[in-house]
Write a protein that holds these residues in place. Structure first.
Motif: not given
Length: 239
Positions: A137-151
């Motif tokens: 769950d922690n990894e999934e949350n980190k991935r979602k946060k990083s996806k928002k800043n992904y260009k």
């Protein structure tokens, strides 16, 4: 000479049956007497006929059973002696019950111990599973946060990728159809590599038995489509 040998015996007299023909005649007489007995109304005649019928029946029965012999009497089976009643010893019963009770208690203890071990193993397993799910769950949350800043960055090689070479207009010049083109050349057109091109050029070279000039034209056309010759003419060259 006996003068009475030709005389027939009277009906009331008994004669011994000696052969099958004689037996057959006696049976016929028996049937006739039974028919007369049914039709007769006189009581004296009935008594006489019934006696004669009984005598004939006995004679016929004796002749038919002459070879069977005297039936053996069945021996009576002696009654089996009654078994003595078994008397249980109370001391042995008490000892057996005490022994069985100890065995049952030991089995119950072993089962309880095994159940406790299984519960501990399952608890450890589910604790590990819970920790692992939390880490996921922690990894999934980190991935979602990083996806928002992904260009999105375009791939530089995308422009270099080309569409599949259209062979139809190319092979029309050589009066060929797509069904005449070998499969390995068609595969090269979809997945082009220099190594495969070199192998097929050696295979279909006109100097080889399996070679053909038109196939080499097609191979060269595919190669120039994916890898065009960027080298220009020599400056010193003049027409």
């Amino acid at each position: 000479m006996n003068t009475f040998t030709g005389l027939k015996p009277e009906e009331g007299e008994t004669t011994e049956i000696t052969d099958p023909k004689h037996c057959k005649r006696e049976k016929k007489r028996l049937r006739q007497k039974r028919e007369r007995l049914k039709k007769c109304d006189c009581e004296k005649t009935k008594e006489k006929l019934s006696l004669e019928i009984r005598i004939l029946e006995i004679e016929i029965e004796e002749y038919e059973n002459r070879d069977k012999g005297i039936p053996a009497k069945k021996e009576k089976q002696k009654p089996k002696p009654k078994a003595k009643e078994f008397v249980f010893d109370e001391d042995e019963i008490l000892k057996y019950n005490a022994k069985r009770k100890r065995e049952i208690e030991e089995e119950a203890k072993d089962k309880a111990k095994a159940r406790k071990e299984r519960e501990e193993e399952s608890r450890e397993h589910w604790d590990k599973w819970e920790q692992r799910s939390k880490s996921w769950d922690n990894e999934e949350n980190k991935r979602k946060k990083s996806k928002k800043n992904y260009k999105w960055i375009p791939d530089e090689n995308e422009d270099n990728k080309k569409k599949v070479f259209d062979l139809k207009p190319f092979i029309k010049e050589y009066n060929m159809k797509l069904k005449d083109v070998p499969k390995d050349i068609m595969n090269l057109n979809h997945n082009f590599t220099i190594e495969d091109y070199k192998k097929l050029s050696r295979k279909y070279h006109p100097d080889k038995l399996s070679g053909k000039q038109e196939f080499m034209y097609i191979l060269n056309g595919i190669r120039y489509h994916y890898k065009p010759n960027e080298q220009g003419n020599d400056e010193t060259w003049t027409k």
